[in-house]
Design an enzyme around this catalytic site. Structure first.
Site, mmCIF file in Angstrom:
data_model
loop_
_atom_site.group_PDB
_atom_site.id
_atom_site.type_symbol
_atom_site.label_atom_id
_atom_site.label_comp_id
_atom_site.label_asym_id
_atom_site.label_seq_id
_atom_site.Cartn_x
_atom_site.Cartn_y
_atom_site.Cartn_z
ATOM 1 N N ASP A 244 9.130 53.970 19.138
ATOM 2 C CA ASP A 244 9.260 54.668 17.859
ATOM 3 C C ASP A 244 9.339 56.183 18.062
ATOM 4 O O ASP A 244 8.562 56.760 18.813
ATOM 5 C CB ASP A 244 8.048 54.383 16.972
ATOM 6 C CG ASP A 244 7.791 52.900 16.758
ATOM 7 O OD1 ASP A 244 7.958 52.117 17.705
ATOM 8 O OD2 ASP A 244 7.400 52.536 15.633
ATOM 9 N N HIS A 246 10.172 58.136 14.921
ATOM 10 C CA HIS A 246 9.691 58.474 13.574
ATOM 11 C C HIS A 246 9.950 59.928 13.169
ATOM 12 O O HIS A 246 9.043 60.640 12.750
ATOM 13 C CB HIS A 246 8.203 58.151 13.455
ATOM 14 C CG HIS A 246 7.921 56.722 13.093
ATOM 15 N ND1 HIS A 246 8.411 56.129 11.947
ATOM 16 C CD2 HIS A 246 7.217 55.769 13.738
ATOM 17 C CE1 HIS A 246 8.019 54.873 11.894
ATOM 18 N NE2 HIS A 246 7.309 54.620 12.983
ATOM 19 N N ASP A 273 12.704 52.301 14.617
ATOM 20 C CA ASP A 273 11.875 53.287 13.910
ATOM 21 C C ASP A 273 12.220 54.700 14.340
ATOM 22 O O ASP A 273 11.381 55.485 14.780
ATOM 23 C CB ASP A 273 10.381 52.997 14.097
ATOM 24 C CG ASP A 273 9.879 51.887 13.175
ATOM 25 O OD1 ASP A 273 10.722 51.193 12.572
ATOM 26 O OD2 ASP A 273 8.660 51.713 13.054
ATOM 27 N N ASP A 276 11.661 58.120 9.155
ATOM 28 C CA ASP A 276 10.466 58.028 8.299
ATOM 29 C C ASP A 276 9.264 58.726 8.931
ATOM 30 O O ASP A 276 9.135 58.837 10.146
ATOM 31 C CB ASP A 276 10.091 56.578 7.973
ATOM 32 C CG ASP A 276 10.951 55.985 6.859
ATOM 33 O OD1 ASP A 276 11.562 56.764 6.105
ATOM 34 O OD2 ASP A 276 11.012 54.745 6.754
ATOM 35 N N ARG A 277 8.368 59.162 8.054
ATOM 36 C CA ARG A 277 7.111 59.839 8.411
ATOM 37 C C ARG A 277 7.359 61.253 8.911
ATOM 38 O O ARG A 277 7.017 62.217 8.255
ATOM 39 C CB ARG A 277 6.281 59.016 9.392
ATOM 40 C CG ARG A 277 5.852 57.660 8.847
ATOM 41 C CD ARG A 277 4.828 57.026 9.766
ATOM 42 N NE ARG A 277 4.400 55.723 9.271
ATOM 43 C CZ ARG A 277 3.494 55.526 8.340
ATOM 44 N NH1 ARG A 277 2.897 56.550 7.767
ATOM 45 N NH2 ARG A 277 3.177 54.308 7.941
ATOM 46 N N ASN A 305 11.528 48.169 11.688
ATOM 47 C CA ASN A 305 11.199 47.853 10.300
ATOM 48 C C ASN A 305 11.377 49.059 9.377
ATOM 49 O O ASN A 305 11.420 48.905 8.148
ATOM 50 C CB ASN A 305 9.761 47.330 10.197
ATOM 51 C CG ASN A 305 8.719 48.336 10.615
ATOM 52 O OD1 ASN A 305 8.737 48.812 11.752
ATOM 53 N ND2 ASN A 305 7.806 48.672 9.725
ATOM 54 N N HIS A 306 11.512 50.271 9.944
ATOM 55 C CA HIS A 306 11.742 51.452 9.113
ATOM 56 C C HIS A 306 13.219 51.775 8.939
ATOM 57 O O HIS A 306 13.543 52.730 8.215
ATOM 58 C CB HIS A 306 10.987 52.663 9.665
ATOM 59 C CG HIS A 306 9.546 52.682 9.257
ATOM 60 N ND1 HIS A 306 9.094 53.350 8.133
ATOM 61 C CD2 HIS A 306 8.462 52.077 9.787
ATOM 62 C CE1 HIS A 306 7.788 53.174 8.014
ATOM 63 N NE2 HIS A 306 7.383 52.401 9.009
ATOM 64 N N HIS A 354 11.827 45.323 18.475
ATOM 65 C CA HIS A 354 10.946 46.328 17.882
ATOM 66 C C HIS A 354 9.552 45.788 17.597
ATOM 67 O O HIS A 354 8.552 46.378 18.012
ATOM 68 C CB HIS A 354 11.541 46.866 16.578
ATOM 69 C CG HIS A 354 10.639 47.861 15.912
ATOM 70 N ND1 HIS A 354 10.451 49.124 16.405
ATOM 71 C CD2 HIS A 354 9.825 47.759 14.825
ATOM 72 C CE1 HIS A 354 9.575 49.765 15.648
ATOM 73 N NE2 HIS A 354 9.178 48.972 14.692
ATOM 74 N N ARG A 402 -0.893 43.400 9.032
ATOM 75 C CA ARG A 402 0.016 44.236 8.254
ATOM 76 C C ARG A 402 0.389 43.614 6.911
ATOM 77 O O ARG A 402 0.890 44.299 6.028
ATOM 78 C CB ARG A 402 1.309 44.496 9.037
ATOM 79 C CG ARG A 402 1.125 45.255 10.327
ATOM 80 C CD ARG A 402 2.457 45.402 11.039
ATOM 81 N NE ARG A 402 2.334 45.995 12.361
ATOM 82 C CZ ARG A 402 2.430 47.299 12.625
ATOM 83 N NH1 ARG A 402 2.655 48.149 11.635
ATOM 84 N NH2 ARG A 402 2.323 47.750 13.857
ATOM 85 N N HIS A 429 6.523 49.515 17.762
ATOM 86 C CA HIS A 429 5.940 49.175 16.458
ATOM 87 C C HIS A 429 4.473 49.568 16.274
ATOM 88 O O HIS A 429 3.993 49.601 15.161
ATOM 89 C CB HIS A 429 6.118 47.657 16.234
ATOM 90 C CG HIS A 429 5.890 47.164 14.857
ATOM 91 N ND1 HIS A 429 6.345 47.810 13.721
ATOM 92 C CD2 HIS A 429 5.262 46.044 14.404
ATOM 93 C CE1 HIS A 429 6.022 47.103 12.654
ATOM 94 N NE2 HIS A 429 5.352 46.043 13.032
#
Length: 502
Positions: A244, A246, A273, A276-277, A305-306, A354, A402, A429
């Site tokens: 990730d 991010h 990923d 995001d964030r 998943n993002h 991922h 989760r 992840h």
């Protein structure tokens, strides 16, 4: 329950609060768990009590709901939203008029993209604390999100053409004052990719026309890809797997500073990923797409998943793209994300995905190849499990903390590897303190490449380098580098940004 145990519980809670302030959420979680354990009546002690002979229930610690709510907050910080739901629900069960229970559960529902359930909890929260301005603001934001979702559904049509078929890049003008990198479709060069890196590093935005052209060309390139991509690394070659990122653009540049830029002799796989964030997600994804267009076979990108609409709406990518460009470009990115591969196999021996593995045994690589990737993830199934699942220390399978996917044990990993004649699983992840963690007797490794995640976790990032002959993994950890003064979660849903302390 003795007063001594209650005192021990309160001490554990205070320890947890201190760990929480230090952003040491695993230790805070353990401390709150200890507080709960000190507060719960032991069944044997209850049976031996004189009160039990009189039919009197043992007295409950009056602070028990606080410990559950605090632990729920820890779970939220650690993105274990399913566990947060369970703890917040327990806090509500213990004390139905406890506002923080409703607040925590509503937030967990929101993080799981269940705004209707979140709306119910924030409505109840406002009934309990009608004068609380923050509670009213959360309710208002939640109502807006639910209404927005209804409107989107109302205007949606299966006949609506994808944006790649309707946008006219030729009509987009480039301002005469623009002196940045110029992208020409089909003519991308190393020089362009390097110029783009420096331009974006200086906090400058590439011209809208060129941003659209890059993503449009990625859509066309990815249409020729597949759900599972086989990668061949020659015996005298090496290959790098990153986890990730991010939206942490400056840490991405640092990876290339340490390990070299992508090239035909220095291939990469970024394992989902990307966005995001972090608040430089646009810069990250445009740069990765540019290298992918230059080296289609040597820059590999896997969906996380993002790379999905639900996550982008909550965690910032949608807001960032619409702020820096416009909604049409965001929709074009979504079209590209749906075409990304879901997993890769390196030299027929290492499975890279991922999230993780599956809720059933016997899943073959051929069955994965048949998965339709060109969609937003469904509620369940192979695609969702590849994006969301996590390993666990025990054996077998349990519901994921989760709230999506499954937690799978070493035996599940062993079965999958044996079924498909594989050697190892590499996945991402999950944040890890050193940027990576080897599990399941060396047969599974997690790699995470976003150091000091969200500007507050203090973790290292890492990448894995494999040699083509033995596929022996070599791990490199690295610390975060400075970035411009733009906070993480700057573009996220305001409710989540506030919750994560951003």
């Amino acid at each position: 329950m003795s007063e001594d145990k209650w005192a021990d519980a309160e001490k554990a809670k205070n320890d947890g609060n201190q760990f929480f302030k230090e952003c040491n959420f695993p230790k805070a979680l353990a401390a709150y768990t200890m507080a709960i354990e000190h507060s719960e009546t032991d069944d044997d002690d209850a049976c031996d009590s004189l009160d039990s002979l009189d039919g009197l229930a043992s007295e409950q610690n009056p602070n028990l709901q606080i410990y559950y709510a605090n632990r729920a907050f820890c779970h939220i910080k650690m993105e274990s939203f399913g566990s947060a739901l369970a703890d917040a629900s327990k806090a509500i069960e213990i004390k139905p008029d406890f506002p923080k229970g409703w607040y925590r559960r509503g937030t967990a529902y929101l993080a799981l993209n269940r705004p209707k359930d979140a709306l119910k909890d924030f409505t109840q929260l406002c009934k309990l604390v009608p004068q609380d301005k923050d509670a009213r603001e959360k309710l208002k934001q939640c109502q807006k999100q639910v209404q927005g979702a209804k409107f989107a559904m109302a205007i949606a049509s299966e006949k609506t053409k994808p944006i790649s078929q309707t946008v006219d890049i030729g009509r987009m003008d480039v301002e005469s004052t623009y002196n940045g990198p110029i992208y020409e479709s089909g003519k991308i060069t190393v020089e362009f990719c390097k110029e783009l890196m420096e331009w974006q590093k200086a906090e400058k935005v590439i011209a809208k026309r060129y941003a659209y052209a890059i993503v449009m060309d990625m859509v066309q390139l990815l249409k020729g890809s597949s759900t599972l991509v086989d990668i061949d690394v020659p015996e005298d070659g090496e290959f790098t797997v990153c986890g990730d990122v991010h939206g942490q653009f400056y840490d991405l540049l640092n990876i290339w500073e340490i390990n070299g830029l992508p090239s035909e002799t220095n291939p990469y796989l970024f394992n989902g990923d990307f966005v995001d964030r972090g608040s430089f997600s646009v810069e990250v994804i445009i740069q990765l797409f540019a290298w992918k267009l230059l080296y289609p076979k040597h820059m590999n990108l896997s969906r996380g998943n993002h790379e999905t609409r639900n996550m982008n709406k909550l965690y910032g990518f949608e807001g960032e793209v619409t702020k820096k460009f416009d909604e049409d470009l965001y929709n074009l990115f979504c079209e590209a994300f749906c075409l990304l591969p879901l997993c890769h196999v390196i030299n027929k021996k290492i499975f890279v995905v991922h999230g993780g593995l599956f809720s059933t045994d016997g899943v073959t690589l051929d069955s994965i190849r048949r998965v339709n990737r060109d969609q937003e993830p469904p509620d369940e199934g192979l695609m969702t499990e590849m994006l969301w699942s996590d390993p666990q220390a025990g054996r077998g399978r349990v519901p994921s903390k989760r709230g999506v996917g499954v937690a799978f044990g070493q035996d599940v990993t062993e079965d999958f590897l044996k079924t498909n004649d594989l050697k190892m699983v590499i996945r991402s992840h999950e944040m890890k303190e050193e940027g990576y963690e080897v599990e399941h007797d060396g047969q599974l490794v997690t790699v995470f490449s976003a150091p000091n995640y969200c500007d507050q976790m203090g973790n290292k990032g890492a990448f894995i380098r494999l040699d083509g002959k033995t596929l022996t993994p070599k791990y490199t950890s690295f610390a975060a580098v400075p970035h411009p003064n733009v906070r993480a979660m700057q573009y996220a849903n305001p409710m989540l940004g506030q919750l994560f302390g951003m």
